[in-house]
Design an enzyme around this catalytic site. Structure first.
Site, PDB file in Angstrom:
ATOM      1  N   HIS A  27     -68.011   4.955  72.093  1.00 29.92           N
ATOM      2  CA  HIS A  27     -67.545   3.839  72.919  1.00 29.92           C
ATOM      3  C   HIS A  27     -66.399   4.324  73.806  1.00 29.92           C
ATOM      4  O   HIS A  27     -65.770   5.344  73.522  1.00 29.92           O
ATOM      5  CB  HIS A  27     -67.071   2.696  72.036  1.00 29.92           C
ATOM      6  CG  HIS A  27     -68.176   1.939  71.385  1.00 29.92           C
ATOM      7  ND1 HIS A  27     -67.986   0.716  70.799  1.00 29.92           N
ATOM      8  CD2 HIS A  27     -69.495   2.229  71.238  1.00 29.92           C
ATOM      9  CE1 HIS A  27     -69.142   0.275  70.312  1.00 29.92           C
ATOM     10  NE2 HIS A  27     -70.061   1.176  70.555  1.00 29.92           N
ATOM     11  N   GLU A  51     -63.277   3.200  74.430  1.00 30.36           N
ATOM     12  CA  GLU A  51     -61.966   3.311  73.800  1.00 30.36           C
ATOM     13  C   GLU A  51     -61.949   4.468  72.800  1.00 30.36           C
ATOM     14  O   GLU A  51     -60.975   5.212  72.713  1.00 30.36           O
ATOM     15  CB  GLU A  51     -61.603   1.998  73.083  1.00 30.36           C
ATOM     16  CG  GLU A  51     -61.594   0.778  73.984  1.00 30.36           C
ATOM     17  CD  GLU A  51     -62.937   0.057  74.078  1.00 30.36           C
ATOM     18  OE1 GLU A  51     -62.950  -1.086  74.540  1.00 30.36           O
ATOM     19  OE2 GLU A  51     -63.974   0.643  73.681  1.00 30.36           O
ATOM     20  N   CYS A  67     -63.671  -0.074  67.598  1.00 31.53           N
ATOM     21  CA  CYS A  67     -62.575   0.272  68.508  1.00 31.53           C
ATOM     22  C   CYS A  67     -61.326  -0.552  68.237  1.00 31.53           C
ATOM     23  O   CYS A  67     -60.212  -0.070  68.471  1.00 31.53           O
ATOM     24  CB  CYS A  67     -63.043   0.124  69.951  1.00 31.53           C
ATOM     25  SG  CYS A  67     -64.343   1.331  70.350  1.00 31.53           S
TER      26      CYS A  67
END
Length: 188
Positions: free
Chosen positions: A54, A56, A94
């Site tokens: 992802h 982040e 995240c």
């Protein structure tokens, strides 16, 4: 390293979302992680690094590899979409990464639509003591939604309610925050 104001960092995060290789079971998200002083520590976008990463997460992986993760403490994560609170892959969400790194604030353009999982990122971050701000600039929300045009209309995301951008002078924007700073209230 670059020093970015909130608007520039948020626009950069939304631009990064368009760098993602579209896939039919995932969102395209961009992220910029800054220090408390606004220095860009890392940038990332969905699936930029190996392992179904992802946006982040990519920021944190890059800092970890450089031995600089401690620099994220007190900083801000700018994300084109609400950080995930659960992952179908079983990987660490995240939101957990933001909390563990000591990030003080998360600024997002749009909330995560519920077509894959029910995301409670905003609520989880607030419960952990972070300030969460929805960026008011409609350009960012439009960019974040456009980056997800490969998904169905309801999955592409809808702009979050407008909230004034937070200022660096009030990193814990709340009811007593300085003018120009705002944090959205309530639960999701």
């Amino acid at each position: 390293a670059d020093i970015l104001d909130d608007e520039s960092a948020m626009l950069r995060a939304c631009e990064l979302a368009s760098c993602c290789e579209p896939v039919d079971r995932a969102f395209n998200v961009g992220a910029v992680l800054t220090s408390a002083a606004g220095e860009v520590l890392a940038t990332g976008f969905s699936r930029e690094l190996e392992g179904n990463t992802h946006a982040e997460e990519c920021c944190f992986i890059k800092l970890e590899k450089e031995g600089r993760l401690a620099e994220a403490r007190g900083g801000t994560m700018f994300s084109s979409m609400e950080p995930c609170s659960v992952r179908l892959s079983g990987k660490r969400p995240c939101t957990d990464r933001c909390l563990e790194a000591g990030v003080a604030r998360v600024v997002l353009a749009i909330e995560e639509p519920a077509n894959f999982v029910t995301c409670e990122g905003v609520a989880k971050l607030r419960a952990g003591g972070l300030t969460v701000v929805r960026w008011e600039d409609e350009r960012c929300a439009a960019m974040a939604a456009a980056a997800n045009a490969h998904l169905s209309a309801e999955a592409a995301g809808t702009p979050a309610p407008a909230v004034a951008p937070a200022s660096r002078e009030a990193p814990s924007a709340g009811p007593d925050a300085a003018p120009g700073a705002a944090a959205s209230a309530g639960t999701e």
